[in-house]
Motif scaffolding. Structure first.
Motif, PDB file in Angstrom:
ATOM      1  N   UNK A  95      60.481  52.874   3.466  1.00  0.00           N
ATOM      2  CA  UNK A  95      61.732  53.520   3.818  1.00  0.00           C
ATOM      3  C   UNK A  95      62.032  53.697   5.288  1.00  0.00           C
ATOM      4  N   UNK A  96      61.129  53.324   6.155  1.00  0.00           N
ATOM      5  CA  UNK A  96      61.363  53.520   7.588  1.00  0.00           C
ATOM      6  C   UNK A  96      61.524  52.177   8.294  1.00  0.00           C
ATOM      7  N   UNK A  97      62.422  52.132   9.240  1.00  0.00           N
ATOM      8  CA  UNK A  97      62.651  50.904   9.984  1.00  0.00           C
ATOM      9  C   UNK A  97      62.351  51.127  11.452  1.00  0.00           C
ATOM     10  N   UNK A  98      62.392  50.042  12.199  1.00  0.00           N
ATOM     11  CA  UNK A  98      62.163  50.131  13.633  1.00  0.00           C
ATOM     12  C   UNK A  98      60.750  49.709  13.987  1.00  0.00           C
ATOM     13  N   UNK A  99      60.618  49.099  15.165  1.00  0.00           N
ATOM     14  CA  UNK A  99      59.335  48.546  15.571  1.00  0.00           C
ATOM     15  C   UNK A  99      58.282  49.622  15.814  1.00  0.00           C
ATOM     16  N   UNK A 100      58.696  50.786  16.299  1.00  0.00           N
ATOM     17  CA  UNK A 100      57.724  51.852  16.520  1.00  0.00           C
ATOM     18  C   UNK A 100      57.098  52.294  15.203  1.00  0.00           C
ATOM     19  N   UNK A 101      57.904  52.406  14.150  1.00  0.00           N
ATOM     20  CA  UNK A 101      57.372  52.760  12.840  1.00  0.00           C
ATOM     21  C   UNK A 101      56.438  51.678  12.312  1.00  0.00           C
ATOM     22  N   UNK A 102      56.765  50.429  12.596  1.00  0.00           N
ATOM     23  CA  UNK A 102      55.897  49.343  12.146  1.00  0.00           C
ATOM     24  C   UNK A 102      54.551  49.387  12.868  1.00  0.00           C
ATOM     25  N   UNK A 103      54.592  49.629  14.158  1.00  0.00           N
ATOM     26  CA  UNK A 103      53.340  49.742  14.926  1.00  0.00           C
ATOM     27  C   UNK A 103      52.508  50.903  14.396  1.00  0.00           C
ATOM     28  N   UNK A 104      53.159  52.026  14.157  1.00  0.00           N
ATOM     29  CA  UNK A 104      52.456  53.201  13.637  1.00  0.00           C
ATOM     30  C   UNK A 104      51.847  52.911  12.275  1.00  0.00           C
ATOM     31  N   UNK A 105      52.583  52.185  11.447  1.00  0.00           N
ATOM     32  CA  UNK A 105      52.075  51.832  10.120  1.00  0.00           C
ATOM     33  C   UNK A 105      50.811  50.978  10.221  1.00  0.00           C
ATOM     34  N   UNK A 106      50.854  49.947  11.061  1.00  0.00           N
ATOM     35  CA  UNK A 106      49.679  49.072  11.206  1.00  0.00           C
ATOM     36  C   UNK A 106      48.484  49.867  11.732  1.00  0.00           C
ATOM     37  N   UNK A 107      48.724  50.723  12.698  1.00  0.00           N
ATOM     38  CA  UNK A 107      47.648  51.552  13.246  1.00  0.00           C
ATOM     39  C   UNK A 107      47.050  52.458  12.159  1.00  0.00           C
ATOM     40  N   UNK A 108      47.906  52.993  11.311  1.00  0.00           N
ATOM     41  CA  UNK A 108      47.441  53.878  10.245  1.00  0.00           C
ATOM     42  C   UNK A 108      46.558  53.121   9.253  1.00  0.00           C
ATOM     43  N   UNK A 109      46.990  51.918   8.868  1.00  0.00           N
ATOM     44  CA  UNK A 109      46.188  51.120   7.931  1.00  0.00           C
ATOM     45  C   UNK A 109      44.852  50.753   8.558  1.00  0.00           C
ATOM     46  N   UNK A 110      44.867  50.390   9.827  1.00  0.00           N
ATOM     47  CA  UNK A 110      43.616  50.052  10.520  1.00  0.00           C
ATOM     48  C   UNK A 110      42.685  51.255  10.563  1.00  0.00           C
ATOM     49  N   UNK A 111      43.243  52.422  10.856  1.00  0.00           N
ATOM     50  CA  UNK A 111      42.427  53.642  10.914  1.00  0.00           C
ATOM     51  C   UNK A 111      41.770  53.937   9.560  1.00  0.00           C
ATOM     52  N   UNK A 112      42.516  53.728   8.482  1.00  0.00           N
ATOM     53  CA  UNK A 112      41.982  54.023   7.150  1.00  0.00           C
ATOM     54  C   UNK A 112      40.996  52.966   6.675  1.00  0.00           C
ATOM     55  N   UNK A 113      41.301  51.708   6.947  1.00  0.00           N
ATOM     56  CA  UNK A 113      40.469  50.612   6.432  1.00  0.00           C
ATOM     57  C   UNK A 113      39.269  50.314   7.309  1.00  0.00           C
ATOM     58  N   UNK A 114      39.423  50.459   8.617  1.00  0.00           N
ATOM     59  CA  UNK A 114      38.392  50.052   9.586  1.00  0.00           C
ATOM     60  C   UNK A 114      37.951  48.595   9.338  1.00  0.00           C
ATOM     61  N   UNK A 115      38.893  47.654   9.462  1.00  0.00           N
ATOM     62  CA  UNK A 115      38.567  46.255   9.170  1.00  0.00           C
ATOM     63  C   UNK A 115      37.678  45.633  10.241  1.00  0.00           C
ATOM     64  N   UNK A 116      37.056  44.527   9.866  1.00  0.00           N
ATOM     65  CA  UNK A 116      36.269  43.754  10.834  1.00  0.00           C
ATOM     66  C   UNK A 116      37.141  42.767  11.593  1.00  0.00           C
ATOM     67  N   UNK A 117      38.264  42.374  11.002  1.00  0.00           N
ATOM     68  CA  UNK A 117      39.170  41.432  11.652  1.00  0.00           C
ATOM     69  C   UNK A 117      40.568  41.637  11.078  1.00  0.00           C
ATOM     70  N   UNK A 118      41.579  41.445  11.927  1.00  0.00           N
ATOM     71  CA  UNK A 118      42.975  41.539  11.507  1.00  0.00           C
ATOM     72  C   UNK A 118      43.623  40.169  11.674  1.00  0.00           C
ATOM     73  N   UNK A 119      44.374  39.740  10.664  1.00  0.00           N
ATOM     74  CA  UNK A 119      45.054  38.445  10.696  1.00  0.00           C
ATOM     75  C   UNK A 119      46.536  38.692  10.457  1.00  0.00           C
TER      76      UNK A 119
END
Length: 394
Positions: A95-119
């Motif tokens: 439900x949210x638009x805008x590049x800042x929200x997208x950046x925040x979303x990716x950061x949130x997923x990374x924080x929760x998942x702690x991946x070894x690599x992002x593609x």
């Protein structure tokens, strides 16, 4: 009718065996990926080429023992269009638009998942992902999926990708020409890995003297050149009135395309049914596939048609068609934008059952080059190298 296509442009089209596909050394069996955490970032989960490849790669890496999460900035109401293994976790910005929200979303997923690599796939998504990981040492692999010179995006995105992409561990392009058109900093990190292409099992194969069903597939956007395809169909239908054209896909160009269809008097023979309900459904009733794109990153539909033994006529746009089509053997290429040439090529195939039947014999070599196993192996090595260069031994 004069022999169209002979003037194609004088190119000596590459033999498939010489194509510079997958410039990565295969080391399948020597790379252990078990337990590796992968995060794929994409624009959405709809019926696009990038989405299909991420679904295929996600399923493969899960089968190889990885923990896979795919995230995006939108999700269809009914979930992902392409089938994904139940072990693949998915998420989307809601439900949210805008590049800042997208950046925040990716950061949130990374924080929760702690991946070894992002593609990440696609220019804008690559930029968002690279910004979201600026303050981390997380290895990022980006992939350019479209024509960097011609794609419909503000040039600022390409410049940002060129600057931020210097911190990526690898840049994956779909063709050698696509790689060569990237800026130097990205090109030096480049790897050429095509899309994995599986042939479709066709439920119906026409044995009629005259082909009847022409098919094209793609988002209804200017890049796909469907306005030119409608003009082409007007010429085809005038000479072959039994033919129909079905354009599968959805997008913002539907209203102007419907108006053009009406003005050309093609409402009875041109159909715009939207997206297919099932992946590859378009191949069932296609006697001939027509590619009218003005530019592409790869042209999945042309590749899928060729490996499935379906004859193709296509504009010779960058990139893809000239690498998949053996001119005069499994289809025809005409200069980009040449409506008359495209119509003549289609009419020739419509009236030549021998030429249509012979296309299936030309698919084996390309099928091997674009086989999922070959492509997955290349991606495994890119991922393994990115993680190893980041200090983790696998």
């Amino acid at each position: 009718m004069p022999p169209a296509f002979a003037h194609i442009s004088g190119k000596d089209h590459l033999k498939l065996a010489q194509l510079p596909y997958v410039n990565y050394h295969f080391r399948r069996g020597t790379v252990s990926l078990n337990g590796l955490k992968l995060l794929f970032v994409q624009a959405g989960f709809g019926p696009g080429g990038a989405e299909k490849v991420i679904a295929m790669l996600s399923n493969h890496f899960v089968e190889r023992g990885c923990e896979v999460h795919a995230t995006a900035f939108s999700m269809p109401e009914n979930g992902p269009y392409f089938s994904m293994n139940e072990k693949v976790r998915t998420s989307a910005l809601s439900g949210r638009r805008g590049q800042l929200n997208r950046i925040t979303h990716v950061r949130s997923v990374i924080r929760d998942l702690r991946p070894d690599v992002v593609i990440s796939f696609l220019t804008k998504v690559n930029v968002v992902t690279l910004i979201a990981t600026l303050d981390s040492k997380l290895p990022v692999i980006i992939s350019e999926r479209n024509n960097p010179r011609l794609q419909d995006a503000h040039p600022g995105w390409a410049r940002l990708q060129s600057v931020l992409g210097r911190r990526s561990k690898a840049v994956v392009a779909l063709t050698q020409k696509g790689l060569e058109d990237l800026p130097g900093p990205l090109r030096r990190r480049g790897r050429v890995i095509p899309n994995p292409i599986e042939p479709f099992t066709r439920a119906q194969v026409s044995n009629s003297e005259k082909a009847r069903h022409l098919v094209s597939v793609g988002r209804l956007v200017p890049q796909k050149g469907f306005h030119l395809l409608l003009e082409t169909m007007a010429k085809i239908h005038a000479e072959c009135p039994w033919t129909t054209l079905t354009i599968y896909g959805e997008g913002p160009e539907r209203p102007p395309l419907e108006r053009l269809r009406k003005s050309l008097g093609l409402e009875g023979c041109v159909h715009l049914p939207g997206n297919t309900a099932r992946v590859g459904e378009w191949a069932n009733d296609a006697d001939i596939v027509v590619g009218s794109s003005l530019y592409e990153g790869f042209h999945n539909v042309v590749a899928e048609a060729v490996v499935s033994g379906i004859p193709v006529v296509s504009f010779d746009c960058d990139y893809g068609p000239s690498e998949f089509i053996r001119h005069g053997r499994n289809g025809y290429l005409v200069p980009t934008g040449d409506v008359t040439g495209l119509a003549e090529a289609a009419i020739r195939l419509i009236n030549d059952p021998t030429a249509r039947a012979g296309t299936a014999n030309e698919s084996d070599e390309l099928r091997a080059l674009l086989s999922p196993e070959r492509v997955y192996s290349a991606w495994e090595n890119v991922v393994a190298d990115a993680v190893a260069r980041n200090g983790r031994m696998i």
